[in-house]
Design a protein around this motif. Sequence first.
Motif, mmCIF file in Angstrom:
data_model
loop_
_atom_site.group_PDB
_atom_site.id
_atom_site.type_symbol
_atom_site.label_atom_id
_atom_site.label_comp_id
_atom_site.label_asym_id
_atom_site.label_seq_id
_atom_site.Cartn_x
_atom_site.Cartn_y
_atom_site.Cartn_z
ATOM 1 N N CYS A 69 0.840 -1.205 0.000
ATOM 2 C CA CYS A 69 0.000 0.000 0.000
ATOM 3 C C CYS A 69 0.875 1.256 0.000
ATOM 4 O O CYS A 69 0.630 2.199 -0.755
ATOM 5 N N PHE A 72 2.527 1.587 -3.311
ATOM 6 C CA PHE A 72 1.613 2.166 -4.302
ATOM 7 C C PHE A 72 1.731 3.693 -4.295
ATOM 8 O O PHE A 72 1.833 4.328 -5.347
ATOM 9 N N VAL A 73 1.721 4.284 -3.112
ATOM 10 C CA VAL A 73 1.854 5.747 -3.019
ATOM 11 C C VAL A 73 3.151 6.197 -3.681
ATOM 12 O O VAL A 73 3.167 7.146 -4.487
ATOM 13 N N TYR A 76 2.707 5.708 -7.515
ATOM 14 C CA TYR A 76 1.587 6.418 -8.163
ATOM 15 C C TYR A 76 1.790 7.923 -8.114
ATOM 16 O O TYR A 76 1.509 8.641 -9.076
ATOM 17 N N ARG A 82 4.413 9.382 -12.730
ATOM 18 C CA ARG A 82 3.929 8.062 -12.329
ATOM 19 C C ARG A 82 4.830 6.959 -12.890
ATOM 20 O O ARG A 82 5.260 7.026 -14.047
ATOM 21 N N GLU A 95 -4.816 -7.900 -6.456
ATOM 22 C CA GLU A 95 -5.130 -6.486 -6.719
ATOM 23 C C GLU A 95 -6.293 -6.016 -5.842
ATOM 24 O O GLU A 95 -6.245 -4.928 -5.253
ATOM 25 N N THR A 99 -6.095 -3.110 -3.026
ATOM 26 C CA THR A 99 -6.962 -1.950 -3.236
ATOM 27 C C THR A 99 -7.867 -1.742 -2.024
ATOM 28 O O THR A 99 -8.072 -0.618 -1.554
ATOM 29 N N TYR A 102 -5.876 -0.446 0.956
ATOM 30 C CA TYR A 102 -5.518 0.967 0.789
ATOM 31 C C TYR A 102 -6.710 1.868 1.122
ATOM 32 O O TYR A 102 -6.566 2.960 1.644
ATOM 33 N N ASP A 104 -8.835 3.967 -0.328
ATOM 34 C CA ASP A 104 -9.381 5.030 -1.177
ATOM 35 C C ASP A 104 -8.474 5.334 -2.364
ATOM 36 O O ASP A 104 -8.087 6.482 -2.587
ATOM 37 N N THR A 105 -8.158 4.324 -3.132
ATOM 38 C CA THR A 105 -7.405 4.574 -4.364
ATOM 39 C C THR A 105 -8.285 5.422 -5.288
ATOM 40 O O THR A 105 -9.520 5.338 -5.226
ATOM 41 N N SER A 110 -6.665 1.708 -10.009
ATOM 42 C CA SER A 110 -5.457 2.534 -9.852
ATOM 43 C C SER A 110 -4.211 1.699 -9.592
ATOM 44 O O SER A 110 -3.116 2.022 -10.077
ATOM 45 N N MET A 111 -4.366 0.619 -8.815
ATOM 46 C CA MET A 111 -3.198 -0.216 -8.516
ATOM 47 C C MET A 111 -2.563 -0.727 -9.802
ATOM 48 O O MET A 111 -1.335 -0.824 -9.913
#
Length: 249
Positions: A69, A72-73, A76, A82, A95, A99, A102, A104-105, A110-111
């Motif tokens: 998670c 991902f930040v 992304y 990105r 996935e 998601t 996390y 609130d993607t 988004s992942m």
Amino acid sequence: MKLTVVGCSGSFPSAESACSSYLVEADGFRLLLDMGNGALGELQRHCGLYDLDAIFLSHLHADHCIDMCGYFVARYYRHDGRCDPLPVYGPEGTEHRLTTAYADTPSASSMSEVFDFHTVKPSTFEIGPFLVHTERVAHPVEAYGIRIEHGGRTLTYSGDTGVSPALDDLARDADLFLCEAAFTHGKENIPDLHLNGREAGETAARAGARRLILTHIPPWTDPQINLTDARGVYAGPVGLAAPGTTYEI
Ligand SMILES: [Zn+2]
Ligand SMILES: [Zn+2]
């Protein structure tokens, strides 16, 4: 192959170690096995944040995947733009699991903009320069052990598992067998959850593994007991994983 222990604490982090995460390198390719609690920070001691080439998640328990998670930040919202999707190998539903964790993607997909998810099944395939073989092991959720071959050498990682014939096969003649030993012989005995030190040693002996490294020992367990128990049933060299330790395989 070079193996670096990024984190090795079982189930939850200790003051000394993050949860499961191991960096495997060969021919300039970097494969990370698991990314448990705290691993993302420790990883940056050993390689750049954006220098991984692939990630393998043995299963979706938090102590093996939850720092994805944070990663991902980092990918992304990278200040320089990105990141391209990084290959991520994990069980069915990886996935969705990440998601959901996390929470609130920006969108449900988004992942996938920064991770290229591949569903793991029991099979043989290539990840970069590595030939890998995966098998289901004995754990309450879909979980995989992995055998990694490169240049005539073999590394086997158990993931989380109880006693399992599939694990015996994965560790056959392995040069280094990185095996979980979360339980203590005579103290905890829940089938198909974790191995104790003795069972890890017995697995290494049956498989003919050349070296055994015990890992995933929780902070509330005395690792010396598990080390002694493994040595009692396995004649080869046995050690305890420790963060920052590297092995040339
Ligand atoms: Zn675990
Ligand atoms: Zn687990």
